[in-house]
Design a protein around this motif. Structure first.
Motif, PDB file in Angstrom:
ATOM      1  N   TYR A 198      -3.979   1.728  -4.038  1.00 20.89           N
ATOM      2  CA  TYR A 198      -4.497   2.232  -2.534  1.00 20.89           C
ATOM      3  C   TYR A 198      -5.151   3.344  -2.389  1.00 20.89           C
ATOM      4  O   TYR A 198      -5.659   3.556  -0.946  1.00 20.89           O
ATOM      5  CB  TYR A 198      -3.712   1.594  -1.926  1.00 20.89           C
ATOM      6  N   ALA A 200       0.889  -0.667   0.195  1.00 18.09           N
ATOM      7  CA  ALA A 200      -0.254   0.088  -0.414  1.00 18.09           C
ATOM      8  C   ALA A 200       0.777   1.004  -0.215  1.00 18.09           C
ATOM      9  O   ALA A 200       0.522   2.500  -0.435  1.00 18.09           O
ATOM     10  CB  ALA A 200      -1.004   0.340   1.256  1.00 18.09           C
ATOM     11  N   LEU A 209      -6.215   6.455   2.323  1.00 16.38           N
ATOM     12  CA  LEU A 209      -6.201   5.060   2.087  1.00 16.38           C
ATOM     13  C   LEU A 209      -6.869   4.303   1.868  1.00 16.38           C
ATOM     14  O   LEU A 209      -8.086   4.356   3.188  1.00 16.38           O
ATOM     15  CB  LEU A 209      -4.142   4.608   1.384  1.00 16.38           C
ATOM     16  N   LYS A 210      -7.330   3.142   1.199  1.00 14.48           N
ATOM     17  CA  LYS A 210      -8.348   2.282   1.588  1.00 14.48           C
ATOM     18  C   LYS A 210      -8.257   1.129   2.658  1.00 14.48           C
ATOM     19  O   LYS A 210      -9.646   1.713   3.493  1.00 14.48           O
ATOM     20  CB  LYS A 210      -8.593   1.429   0.372  1.00 14.48           C
ATOM     21  N   ASP A 211      -6.856   1.407   3.912  1.00 21.43           N
ATOM     22  CA  ASP A 211      -7.583   0.935   4.702  1.00 21.43           C
ATOM     23  C   ASP A 211      -7.249   1.957   5.939  1.00 21.43           C
ATOM     24  O   ASP A 211      -7.070   1.401   6.586  1.00 21.43           O
ATOM     25  CB  ASP A 211      -5.757   0.381   4.776  1.00 21.43           C
TER      26      ASP A 211
END
Length: 223
Positions: free
Chosen positions: A185, A137, A201-203
């Protein structure tokens, strides 16, 4: 250019060079220009023989950086300095004046870069894991170590951000002195209370975009 501007202390100028040390290749020559002349030059293995106080020439990397306030990355022929070279120019501010920091390398430097990484090996405690580069990421420089994050896990690598910048695929983008992010990401881009760009970010991780890389991020992501 006034005498006062050309007499900026070497210590002040070296602070700017030091701020870029993470991604200036070893043995590169470094020049700083402010206004219409060069105020700093340290020769490297590839020496273009610049002099303190020398005028900034039309068509040079320094001129373009100062006028357009953007990073310039190009191969120059021997017209300006008598020798060809590969130069990378960064916009900086020097005591409130638009300036340019130019890294000078051999003309074939960009050709000599290695093939992009396809995987990177990370360490967790006493175990090592090869991770596909597409699954990373982002990379982070923290406490003199380089870390990367994949699938919610943190790994340590011996490869510096400077070296990663030369060998990562184009899907990776340097956004800060301490961060390189995998564009795939990024979930969205917003601004913080100081109007600086922030990447979500996606997380759920948030990464700041520094002013140095603002134009690069806008150009790469097309906004």
């Amino acid at each position: 250019m006034t005498v006062e501007k050309t007499m900026i202390s070497k210590e002040v100028l070296q602070q700017y060079v030091g701020a870029l040390e993470d991604w200036i290749p070893k043995d590169a020559a470094v020049a700083i220009a402010v206004g219409d002349c060069y105020v700093y030059y340290v020769a490297g293995l590839h020496d273009i023989r610049l002099k303190h106080g020398q005028a900034v020439q039309p068509g040079s990397i320094a001129e373009k950086v100062i006028q357009e306030r953007c990073k310039v990355d190009t191969v120059m022929d021997a017209t300006l300095f008598g020798v060809p070279y590969y130069g990378i120019g960064y916009p900086i501010d020097l005591r409130g004046e638009p300036a340019a920091l130019v890294v000078v390398l051999p003309p074939n430097y960009h050709v000599l870069r290695h093939e992009p990484f396809r995987f990177i090996t990370g360490k967790q405690e006493d175990e090592w894991s090869p991770i596909s580069i597409e699954e990373v990421a982002y990379f982070e420089s923290l406490q003199k170590k380089t870390w990367f994050y994949s699938d919610g896990e943190q790994f340590c690598t011996t490869t510096t951000l400077k070296d990663l910048s030369l060998r990562l695929p184009k899907t990776f983008l340097r956004v800060h002195r301490s961060y390189i992010v995998n564009i795939s990401y990024i979930q969205r881009i917003s601004r913080d209370f100081s109007s600086n760009l922030v990447l979500l970010l996606k997380d759920g991780t948030e990464l700041p975009v520094s002013q140095t890389y603002m134009n690069d991020v806008r150009t790469a992501l097309g906004f």
